[in-house]
Design a protein around this motif. Structure first.
Motif, PDB file in Angstrom:
ATOM      1  N   LEU A 165       0.824  -1.210   0.000  1.00 24.73           N
ATOM      2  CA  LEU A 165       0.000   0.000   0.000  1.00 24.73           C
ATOM      3  C   LEU A 165       0.860   1.263   0.000  1.00 24.73           C
ATOM      4  CD1 LEU A 165      -2.759  -1.119   2.523  1.00 24.73           C
ATOM      5  CD2 LEU A 165      -3.150  -0.425   0.144  1.00 24.73           C
ATOM      6  N   ALA A 166       1.930   1.262   0.780  1.00 27.55           N
ATOM      7  CA  ALA A 166       2.786   2.446   0.863  1.00 27.55           C
ATOM      8  C   ALA A 166       3.496   2.701  -0.468  1.00 27.55           C
ATOM      9  CB  ALA A 166       3.800   2.280   1.986  1.00 27.55           C
ATOM     10  N   ILE A 167       4.033   1.642  -1.071  1.00 28.14           N
ATOM     11  CA  ILE A 167       4.770   1.801  -2.330  1.00 28.14           C
ATOM     12  C   ILE A 167       3.834   2.232  -3.455  1.00 28.14           C
ATOM     13  CG2 ILE A 167       6.097   0.586  -4.094  1.00 28.14           C
ATOM     14  CD1 ILE A 167       7.244  -1.163  -1.833  1.00 28.14           C
ATOM     15  N   THR A 168       2.715   1.514  -3.601  1.00 25.81           N
ATOM     16  CA  THR A 168       1.786   1.870  -4.676  1.00 25.81           C
ATOM     17  C   THR A 168       1.110   3.212  -4.406  1.00 25.81           C
ATOM     18  OG1 THR A 168       0.056   0.542  -3.583  1.00 25.81           O
ATOM     19  CG2 THR A 168       1.346  -0.524  -5.327  1.00 25.81           C
ATOM     20  N   GLY A 169       0.851   3.511  -3.124  1.00 30.38           N
ATOM     21  CA  GLY A 169       0.271   4.809  -2.785  1.00 30.38           C
ATOM     22  C   GLY A 169       1.187   5.956  -3.157  1.00 30.38           C
ATOM     23  N   TRP A 170       2.490   5.741  -2.989  1.00 23.82           N
ATOM     24  CA  TRP A 170       3.452   6.766  -3.369  1.00 23.82           C
ATOM     25  C   TRP A 170       3.379   7.048  -4.873  1.00 23.82           C
ATOM     26  CZ3 TRP A 170       6.767  10.502  -2.067  1.00 23.82           C
ATOM     27  CH2 TRP A 170       7.758  10.853  -2.992  1.00 23.82           C
ATOM     28  N   PHE A 171       3.307   5.975  -5.655  1.00 24.12           N
ATOM     29  CA  PHE A 171       3.258   6.163  -7.109  1.00 24.12           C
ATOM     30  C   PHE A 171       1.923   6.733  -7.571  1.00 24.12           C
ATOM     31  CE2 PHE A 171       6.777   3.005  -7.169  1.00 24.12           C
ATOM     32  CZ  PHE A 171       7.699   3.789  -7.858  1.00 24.12           C
ATOM     33  N   ILE A 172       0.850   6.449  -6.844  1.00 24.64           N
ATOM     34  CA  ILE A 172      -0.442   7.049  -7.194  1.00 24.64           C
ATOM     35  C   ILE A 172      -0.398   8.560  -6.953  1.00 24.64           C
ATOM     36  CG2 ILE A 172      -2.870   7.196  -6.499  1.00 24.64           C
ATOM     37  CD1 ILE A 172      -2.773   4.166  -6.008  1.00 24.64           C
ATOM     38  N   ALA A 173       0.251   8.959  -5.848  1.00 24.16           N
ATOM     39  CA  ALA A 173       0.365  10.390  -5.536  1.00 24.16           C
ATOM     40  C   ALA A 173       1.437  11.071  -6.381  1.00 24.16           C
ATOM     41  CB  ALA A 173       0.683  10.578  -4.053  1.00 24.16           C
ATOM     42  N   ASN A 174       2.447  10.292  -6.811  1.00 22.04           N
ATOM     43  CA  ASN A 174       3.551  10.829  -7.609  1.00 22.04           C
ATOM     44  C   ASN A 174       3.760   9.923  -8.823  1.00 22.04           C
ATOM     45  OD1 ASN A 174       4.829  12.957  -5.548  1.00 22.04           O
ATOM     46  ND2 ASN A 174       4.346  11.084  -4.424  1.00 22.04           N
ATOM     47  N   HIS A 211      -0.054   0.438 -22.901  1.00 17.68           N
ATOM     48  CA  HIS A 211       0.494   0.323 -21.552  1.00 17.68           C
ATOM     49  C   HIS A 211      -0.642   0.297 -20.523  1.00 17.68           C
ATOM     50  CE1 HIS A 211       4.326   1.260 -23.427  1.00 17.68           C
ATOM     51  NE2 HIS A 211       3.789   2.362 -23.930  1.00 17.68           N
ATOM     52  N   PHE A 212      -0.327  -0.282 -19.397  1.00 13.84           N
ATOM     53  CA  PHE A 212      -1.314  -0.310 -18.309  1.00 13.84           C
ATOM     54  C   PHE A 212      -0.589  -0.072 -16.980  1.00 13.84           C
ATOM     55  CE2 PHE A 212      -4.665  -2.492 -15.677  1.00 13.84           C
ATOM     56  CZ  PHE A 212      -5.700  -1.652 -16.043  1.00 13.84           C
ATOM     57  N   GLN A 213       0.421   0.805 -17.033  1.00 11.63           N
ATOM     58  CA  GLN A 213       1.301   1.019 -15.889  1.00 11.63           C
ATOM     59  C   GLN A 213       0.545   1.470 -14.646  1.00 11.63           C
ATOM     60  OE1 GLN A 213       4.040   4.481 -15.771  1.00 11.63           O
ATOM     61  NE2 GLN A 213       5.689   2.963 -15.612  1.00 11.63           N
ATOM     62  N   MET A 214      -0.184   2.583 -14.735  1.00  8.34           N
ATOM     63  CA  MET A 214      -0.921   3.074 -13.580  1.00  8.34           C
ATOM     64  C   MET A 214      -2.071   2.149 -13.222  1.00  8.34           C
ATOM     65  SD  MET A 214       0.469   5.613 -12.177  1.00  8.34           S
ATOM     66  CE  MET A 214      -0.876   5.938 -11.033  1.00  8.34           C
ATOM     67  N   GLY A 215      -2.591   1.453 -14.228  1.00  3.76           N
ATOM     68  CA  GLY A 215      -3.646   0.491 -13.951  1.00  3.76           C
ATOM     69  C   GLY A 215      -3.161  -0.627 -13.045  1.00  3.76           C
ATOM     70  N   HIS A 224      -5.818  10.699   3.833  1.00  2.00           N
ATOM     71  CA  HIS A 224      -5.379   9.346   3.504  1.00  2.00           C
ATOM     72  C   HIS A 224      -3.883   9.339   3.194  1.00  2.00           C
ATOM     73  CE1 HIS A 224      -6.286   5.206   2.389  1.00  2.00           C
ATOM     74  NE2 HIS A 224      -5.550   5.348   1.289  1.00  2.00           N
ATOM     75  N   HIS A 225      -3.426  10.354   2.494  1.00  2.00           N
ATOM     76  CA  HIS A 225      -2.008  10.465   2.139  1.00  2.00           C
ATOM     77  C   HIS A 225      -1.141  10.655   3.390  1.00  2.00           C
ATOM     78  CE1 HIS A 225       1.436  11.361  -0.442  1.00  2.00           C
ATOM     79  NE2 HIS A 225       1.699  12.388   0.350  1.00  2.00           N
TER      80      HIS A 225
END
Length: 230
Positions: free
Chosen positions: A34-43, A55-59, A185-186
């Motif tokens: 959650l922390a790693i993917t949450g970081w990439f969702i925010a950044n 591509h489906f990177q963010m997906g 949440h962040h």
């Protein structure tokens, strides 16, 4: 054995049952994802070259975040259930004896111990008072905040009338707006990240300095106490 050398005596108490230990490590893994993917969702990472449809990177990032969120939430419900059916130590995560003066006195001692102001540690079969307080505040209360804010944001994806919307959609207007929920949440993620770092540090420190097991206890379930006596 030479009479001047101390004898190490070791006692053991079975503290953490197997289901609780399994929850601990699964919960740790879900928080990490959650922390790693949450970081990439925010950044979000830089865009890939070529057509976006290729591509489906963010997906994938969002999928792993949502999957880990479900694991975290189901694990929380299981942990609540185990507090009722497990041993007395399983209930510490949901109970805090704040009305006991001795609890606060012992908590002050633990703060001084971690600040290197006390030379002798006190040993506890379950959580020490400082760990107990942080577990309840961060894991129980903080975990609920992350579940409610996370599923409230997720309800925007599942749409009106979905079970996520019915159970958690009210959080958004209560807090203010979607961006406010996202902010809490962040920041909640960063609180958990800092807590995990402190948790690992204190566990290793206690293993080394207080002569009682913590890390191995969450693997075997047995807490070992060592005492050097002449």
């Amino acid at each position: 054995m030479h009479p001047s050398l101390p004898t190490t005596r070791q006692t053991a108490v079975y503290v953490y049952q197997a289901p609780l230990r399994a929850w601990h490590w699964i919960n740790a893994a879900s928080i990490t994802v959650l922390a790693i993917t949450g970081w990439f969702i925010a950044n979000p990472p830089p865009s890939l070259s070529g057509e976006a449809s290729a591509h489906f990177q963010m997906g994938y990032i969002r999928f792993f975040h949502f999957a880990a969120a479900y694991v975290f939430a189901v694990g929380f419900l299981f942990r609540l259930y185990w507090a009722f059916v497990g041993n007395s130590y399983a209930r510490q995560l949901f109970t805090l004896p704040f009305w006991r003066r001795a609890f606060w006195a012992e908590l002050v001692h633990e703060v001084r111990w971690y600040a290197f102001q006390e030379s002798e540690p006190r040993k506890y079969v379950g959580h020490n008072p400082l760990a107990h307080l942080f577990m309840v505040v961060i894991i129980t209360v903080g975990g609920l905040v992350m579940i409610f804010t996370g599923f409230a944001l997720y309800s925007e994806q599942t749409g009106l009338g979905s079970w996520q919307d019915k159970l958690f959609g009210w959080v958004i207007p209560l807090v203010g707006q979607s961006q406010d929920v996202r902010m809490w949440h962040h920041w909640g993620m960063w609180v958990l990240v800092v807590f995990v770092m402190l948790h690992v540090y204190t566990a290793v420190r206690e293993d080394v300095m207080s002569r009682q097991s913590l890390i191995s206890t969450m693997i075997s379930g047995w807490r070992m106490f060592k005492d050097d006596r002449p």
